[in-house]
Design a protein around this motif. Structure first.
Motif, PDB file in Angstrom:
ATOM      1  N   GLN A 116       0.819  -1.213   0.000  1.00 30.02           N
ATOM      2  CA  GLN A 116       0.000   0.000   0.000  1.00 30.02           C
ATOM      3  C   GLN A 116       0.854   1.265   0.000  1.00 30.02           C
ATOM      4  O   GLN A 116       0.534   2.238  -0.696  1.00 30.02           O
ATOM      5  N   CYS A 117       1.935   1.277   0.769  1.00 34.38           N
ATOM      6  CA  CYS A 117       2.850   2.429   0.731  1.00 34.38           C
ATOM      7  C   CYS A 117       3.408   2.604  -0.676  1.00 34.38           C
ATOM      8  O   CYS A 117       3.469   3.721  -1.200  1.00 34.38           O
ATOM      9  N   CYS A 118       3.818   1.496  -1.286  1.00 35.42           N
ATOM     10  CA  CYS A 118       4.407   1.553  -2.621  1.00 35.42           C
ATOM     11  C   CYS A 118       3.390   2.039  -3.650  1.00 35.42           C
ATOM     12  O   CYS A 118       3.736   2.794  -4.555  1.00 35.42           O
ATOM     13  N   GLU A 119       2.159   1.636  -3.494  1.00 30.90           N
ATOM     14  CA  GLU A 119       1.106   2.117  -4.397  1.00 30.90           C
ATOM     15  C   GLU A 119       0.922   3.625  -4.236  1.00 30.90           C
ATOM     16  O   GLU A 119       0.795   4.356  -5.215  1.00 30.90           O
ATOM     17  N   GLU A 120       0.948   4.106  -3.003  1.00 31.80           N
ATOM     18  CA  GLU A 120       0.821   5.541  -2.740  1.00 31.80           C
ATOM     19  C   GLU A 120       2.009   6.335  -3.291  1.00 31.80           C
ATOM     20  O   GLU A 120       1.866   7.505  -3.625  1.00 31.80           O
ATOM     21  N   ASP A 121       3.183   5.702  -3.377  1.00 28.93           N
ATOM     22  CA  ASP A 121       4.371   6.378  -3.906  1.00 28.93           C
ATOM     23  C   ASP A 121       4.223   6.734  -5.376  1.00 28.93           C
ATOM     24  O   ASP A 121       4.920   7.613  -5.868  1.00 28.93           O
ATOM     25  N   GLY A 122       3.367   6.035  -6.079  1.00 31.33           N
ATOM     26  CA  GLY A 122       3.144   6.327  -7.493  1.00 31.33           C
ATOM     27  C   GLY A 122       4.210   5.752  -8.398  1.00 31.33           C
ATOM     28  O   GLY A 122       4.611   4.606  -8.256  1.00 31.33           O
ATOM     29  N   ARG A 134      14.111  -6.158  11.386  1.00 29.71           N
ATOM     30  CA  ARG A 134      13.557  -7.511  11.483  1.00 29.71           C
ATOM     31  C   ARG A 134      12.242  -7.560  12.262  1.00 29.71           C
ATOM     32  O   ARG A 134      11.312  -8.265  11.869  1.00 29.71           O
ATOM     33  N   ALA A 135      12.136  -6.794  13.339  1.00 34.17           N
ATOM     34  CA  ALA A 135      10.935  -6.836  14.179  1.00 34.17           C
ATOM     35  C   ALA A 135       9.721  -6.159  13.527  1.00 34.17           C
ATOM     36  O   ALA A 135       8.591  -6.402  13.935  1.00 34.17           O
ATOM     37  N   VAL A 136       9.949  -5.338  12.516  1.00 28.41           N
ATOM     38  CA  VAL A 136       8.834  -4.657  11.846  1.00 28.41           C
ATOM     39  C   VAL A 136       8.277  -5.599  10.778  1.00 28.41           C
ATOM     40  O   VAL A 136       8.878  -5.799   9.732  1.00 28.41           O
ATOM     41  N   GLN A 137       7.132  -6.174  11.079  1.00 27.05           N
ATOM     42  CA  GLN A 137       6.496  -7.104  10.156  1.00 27.05           C
ATOM     43  C   GLN A 137       5.143  -6.604   9.671  1.00 27.05           C
ATOM     44  O   GLN A 137       4.519  -7.212   8.802  1.00 27.05           O
ATOM     45  N   VAL A 138       4.713  -5.465  10.249  1.00 33.16           N
ATOM     46  CA  VAL A 138       3.440  -4.846   9.876  1.00 33.16           C
ATOM     47  C   VAL A 138       3.714  -3.381   9.572  1.00 33.16           C
ATOM     48  O   VAL A 138       4.473  -2.721  10.290  1.00 33.16           O
ATOM     49  N   CYS A 139       3.096  -2.877   8.522  1.00 31.90           N
ATOM     50  CA  CYS A 139       3.263  -1.465   8.182  1.00 31.90           C
ATOM     51  C   CYS A 139       2.578  -0.619   9.255  1.00 31.90           C
ATOM     52  O   CYS A 139       1.378  -0.798   9.509  1.00 31.90           O
ATOM     53  N   PRO A 140       3.314   0.289   9.905  1.00 33.06           N
ATOM     54  CA  PRO A 140       2.695   1.108  10.948  1.00 33.06           C
ATOM     55  C   PRO A 140       1.636   2.071  10.410  1.00 33.06           C
ATOM     56  O   PRO A 140       0.734   2.454  11.135  1.00 33.06           O
ATOM     57  N   VAL A 144      -0.993  -3.429   7.731  1.00 33.64           N
ATOM     58  CA  VAL A 144      -1.022  -4.664   6.946  1.00 33.64           C
ATOM     59  C   VAL A 144       0.338  -5.335   7.053  1.00 33.64           C
ATOM     60  O   VAL A 144       1.357  -4.669   7.261  1.00 33.64           O
ATOM     61  N   ASP A 145       0.362  -6.656   6.908  1.00 35.39           N
ATOM     62  CA  ASP A 145       1.627  -7.391   6.924  1.00 35.39           C
ATOM     63  C   ASP A 145       2.515  -6.932   5.775  1.00 35.39           C
ATOM     64  O   ASP A 145       2.032  -6.698   4.657  1.00 35.39           O
ATOM     65  N   LEU A 146       3.811  -6.808   6.068  1.00 40.05           N
ATOM     66  CA  LEU A 146       4.770  -6.522   5.010  1.00 40.05           C
ATOM     67  C   LEU A 146       4.935  -7.777   4.159  1.00 40.05           C
ATOM     68  O   LEU A 146       4.909  -8.892   4.674  1.00 40.05           O
ATOM     69  N   SER A 147       5.100  -7.603   2.873  1.00 36.83           N
ATOM     70  CA  SER A 147       5.387  -8.714   1.963  1.00 36.83           C
ATOM     71  C   SER A 147       6.891  -8.952   1.977  1.00 36.83           C
ATOM     72  O   SER A 147       7.667  -8.006   2.105  1.00 36.83           O
ATOM     73  N   ASP A 148       7.309 -10.208   1.831  1.00 36.59           N
ATOM     74  CA  ASP A 148       8.742 -10.479   1.798  1.00 36.59           C
ATOM     75  C   ASP A 148       9.137 -11.611   0.856  1.00 36.59           C
ATOM     76  O   ASP A 148      10.284 -12.025   0.828  1.00 36.59           O
ATOM     77  N   VAL A 149       8.182 -12.081   0.071  1.00 36.98           N
ATOM     78  CA  VAL A 149       8.485 -13.085  -0.958  1.00 36.98           C
ATOM     79  C   VAL A 149       7.746 -12.701  -2.238  1.00 36.98           C
ATOM     80  O   VAL A 149       6.752 -11.984  -2.211  1.00 36.98           O
ATOM     81  N   ASP A 180       1.205  -7.905  -6.020  1.00 35.90           N
ATOM     82  CA  ASP A 180       0.957  -7.896  -4.584  1.00 35.90           C
ATOM     83  C   ASP A 180      -0.415  -7.323  -4.268  1.00 35.90           C
ATOM     84  O   ASP A 180      -0.990  -6.581  -5.029  1.00 35.90           O
ATOM     85  N   GLY A 181      -0.873  -7.653  -3.068  1.00 35.01           N
ATOM     86  CA  GLY A 181      -2.011  -6.971  -2.544  1.00 35.01           C
ATOM     87  C   GLY A 181      -3.292  -7.670  -2.670  1.00 35.01           C
ATOM     88  O   GLY A 181      -4.327  -7.237  -2.369  1.00 35.01           O
TER      89      GLY A 181
END
Length: 181
Positions: A116-122, A134-140, A144-149, A180-181
């Motif tokens: 979602q952040c990346c979509e907003e970046d345009g 490493r501990a950040v697994q959800v976008c603040p 939503v969960d961060l994607s990593d694969v 994604d998404g």
């Protein structure tokens, strides 16, 4: 021998661009691969660095966002090549005393991103330093969960890769954000 003007994004905010992400964007703007770009800049400006020459390989690339010599030297190469200081702000170099020798354990060893952040970046999505923790697994921001694969082939993604665009799969080449998404 001057870099095309490309500014780091999110500087001074919690959304600051990661050093690895910035290297990818710079390399893309200069039609080069990220590892080739950093090494070429170091050579062009006479910067001798074993860390840059040998430390940018595969899994070790995560430390570019950290507090070690490799992060320091990549930031220095960019400062000199761009004739503009301050690239250390794109890594956790300012937190060296806080993290100490444990910085390695705090950093994610592979790429993670918020679709979602990346979509907003345009048109030019950028990789946030926060996503390299490493501990950040959800976008603040989006909760939503961060994607990593890769959503197509399931491959985990290294932080510095051969492809100049950070959001293309290092295995199958697909645009990770389009699926994604």
């Amino acid at each position: 021998r001057r870099l095309r003007p490309v500014r780091a994004l999110g500087v001074g905010t919690g959304q600051v661009e990661s050093l690895t992400g910035f290297v990818h964007r710079l390399a893309h703007h200069h039609a080069m691969r990220p590892l080739e770009f950093v090494r070429t800049m170091a050579e062009a400006f006479g910067i001798e660095s074993k860390a840059v020459r040998y430390g940018l390989q595969g899994q070790a690339s995560y430390s570019v966002n950290g507090t070690n010599q490799l992060a320091e030297e990549v930031a220095r190469v960019l400062d000199i090549a761009a004739r503009e200081p301050g690239h250390r702000r794109l890594a956790f170099l300012g937190c060296r005393d806080l993290f100490g020798r444990y910085a390695r354990t705090l950093l994610a060893h592979r790429l993670a991103w918020c679709p979602q952040c990346c979509e907003e970046d345009g048109a030019e999505p950028y990789h946030r330093l926060l996503w390299a923790v490493r501990a950040v697994q959800v976008c603040p921001k989006h909760k939503v969960d961060l994607s990593d694969v890769c959503p197509r082939c399931g491959s985990p993604q290294n932080l510095l890769r051969r492809h100049p665009v950070w959001y293309h799969c290092s295995t199958c080449g697909v645009n990770l954000l389009a699926l994604d998404g």
